[in-house]
Design a protein around this motif. Structure first.
Motif, PDB file in Angstrom:
ATOM      1  N   TYR A   1     -87.655  93.396 128.126  1.00  0.00           N
ATOM      2  CA  TYR A   1     -88.376  93.892 129.005  1.00  0.00           C
ATOM      3  C   TYR A   1     -87.533  93.788 130.580  1.00  0.00           C
ATOM      4  O   TYR A   1     -86.330  93.344 130.412  1.00  0.00           O
TER       5      TYR A   1
ATOM      6  N   ASP B   1     -95.838  92.102 126.421  1.00  0.00           N
ATOM      7  CA  ASP B   1     -95.563  90.861 125.581  1.00  0.00           C
ATOM      8  C   ASP B   1     -94.836  91.131 124.494  1.00  0.00           C
ATOM      9  O   ASP B   1     -94.146  90.053 124.109  1.00  0.00           O
TER      10      ASP B   1
ATOM     11  N   PRO C   1     -95.554  84.014 126.699  1.00  0.00           N
ATOM     12  CA  PRO C   1     -96.022  85.194 127.176  1.00  0.00           C
ATOM     13  C   PRO C   1     -97.383  85.466 127.552  1.00  0.00           C
ATOM     14  O   PRO C   1     -97.950  84.179 127.517  1.00  0.00           O
TER      15      PRO C   1
ATOM     16  N   HIS D   1     -96.089  86.469 133.110  1.00  0.00           N
ATOM     17  CA  HIS D   1     -95.853  85.641 131.894  1.00  0.00           C
ATOM     18  C   HIS D   1     -96.705  84.260 132.011  1.00  0.00           C
ATOM     19  O   HIS D   1     -96.907  83.860 133.075  1.00  0.00           O
TER      20      HIS D   1
ATOM     21  N   ILE E   1     -91.023  91.295 126.100  1.00  0.00           N
ATOM     22  CA  ILE E   1     -90.345  90.150 126.892  1.00  0.00           C
ATOM     23  C   ILE E   1     -89.982  89.058 126.080  1.00  0.00           C
ATOM     24  O   ILE E   1     -89.045  88.230 126.306  1.00  0.00           O
TER      25      ILE E   1
ATOM     26  N   GLY F   1     -99.606  88.207 130.324  1.00  0.00           N
ATOM     27  CA  GLY F   1     -99.497  88.379 131.682  1.00  0.00           C
ATOM     28  C   GLY F   1    -100.860  88.604 132.545  1.00  0.00           C
ATOM     29  O   GLY F   1    -100.517  88.277 133.653  1.00  0.00           O
TER      30      GLY F   1
END
Length: 332
Positions: free
Chosen positions: A51, A43, A61, A91, A46, A63
């Motif tokens: 990422y 996170d 974000p 995400h 990304i 996951g």
């Protein structure tokens, strides 16, 4: 519904809590009201476009989530409104509602909280794949875990003990050492903060060697990277396995002569790709994790929670490498 969106590359401070339309469950999908979303190092990356995967913006974000089924899409069997579940999303989890592929969702066991459920899969599935498939860990072997008080680190400590290894936990503070001991580590060592010059690197290598003792570490689990990698590798046993899990301290460059001298393996660990390429093997690992959870041999440690509107603070906490166990955002 509300969603915490990344609209441009940047740190946690760039995330915006935004009203968006509720998603609608399509064929094979579940509409899920998110109750908890765990924060992981991806996170951090990304939202900065660092990422492996770069979703189109705007995106949220987050996951891995736990929540309640609100609606069931066409063709879905085995799920109904009100069911509690765990899901891996990649995400999108920092939102009030998400769509989940029914085939990939997992029931949240009775008596387990949403916070615990959201904190289970990524860290433990990564670690069991790393230790068993890549590290070939056996009972009685020595396992050195770097970053042992973080999410994946604690998972590796617990799983190492569950499979009969002698676990040495390496951490950055005495407080974290106590956390690793509570998770079952047989021994702990506290390393200094990098970066390290040549002399400091040699001293750290000696500290690792003394910490693992004997013939060295049969398996080294490294979710830290940076200047810690080479000193740790120098403590590896003959034909040991060095597991490359993550790089919050930076991407290291290892002198390959060390792999020759120890006849050791450097093994990459990419759980997401493994799960996609071999879903049956991953499903077997997940089944094992639920059994170990039920037996009390593993237990997600949620050390701090934040509400959705302050989820950026949780990501910043992760980025600063302050996390002990798992950080979770609660959505209500």
């Amino acid at each position: 519904m509300k969603s915490l969106l990344s609209k441009a590359p940047g740190g946690p401070e760039t995330l915006e809590l935004t009203e968006v339309a509720d998603p609608v469950a399509g064929p094979g999908q579940l509409l899920v009201r998110v109750k908890a979303c765990a924060i992981n190092y991806p996170d951090v990356l990304i939202i900065e476009d660092k990422y492996q995967f770069k979703p189109p913006r705007p995106f949220a974000p987050g996951g891995e989530i736990a929540g309640i089924v609100e609606a069931v899409g066409e063709g879905v069997e085995g799920w109904k409104e009100g069911d509690r579940l765990i899901a891996m999303l990649g995400h999108g989890g920092l939102a009030e509602k998400v769509l989940v592929g029914a085939a990939t969702a997992l029931p949240l066991p009775v008596g387990r909280s949403f916070e615990e459920g959201s904190a289970l899969i990524l860290t433990y599935a990564t670690s069991i794949h790393a230790l068993l498939d890549r590290g070939k860990l056996k009972e009685g072997q020595t396992l050195l875990v770097l970053g042992a008080a973080g999410g994946v680190g604690l998972a590796a400590v617990e799983l190492g003990k569950a499979y009969g290894a002698r676990v040495v936990a390496a951490v950055s503070s005495e407080e974290k050492a106590e956390v690793a001991k509570a998770a079952g580590a047989d021994a702990t060592l506290v390393y200094p903060r990098g970066p390290f010059d040549k002399d400091a690197s040699k001293a750290l290598a000696q500290q690792f060697k003394e910490g693992v003792g004997g013939q060295g570490a049969d398996v080294i689990y490294d979710p830290v990277g940076g200047d810690y990698a080479e000193p740790a590798l120098r403590s590896i046993a003959w034909e040991g396995r060095y597991l490359v899990v993550g790089f919050p301290a930076g991407i290291p460059k290892l002198p390959l002569n060390l792999t020759l001298l120890k006849s050791c393996d450097v093994c990459g660990v990419f759980w997401g790709a493994f799960a996609a390429r071999d879903p049956q093997a991953n499903a077997e690992h997940i089944h094992t994790l639920f059994r170990l959870w039920d037996e009390g041999k593993i237990a997600p440690k949620v050390s701090a929670t934040w509400p959705l509107e302050r989820a950026g603070e949780a990501i910043a906490h992760m980025a600063a490498r302050k996390a002990v166990g798992k950080l979770v955002v609660t959505v209500d």
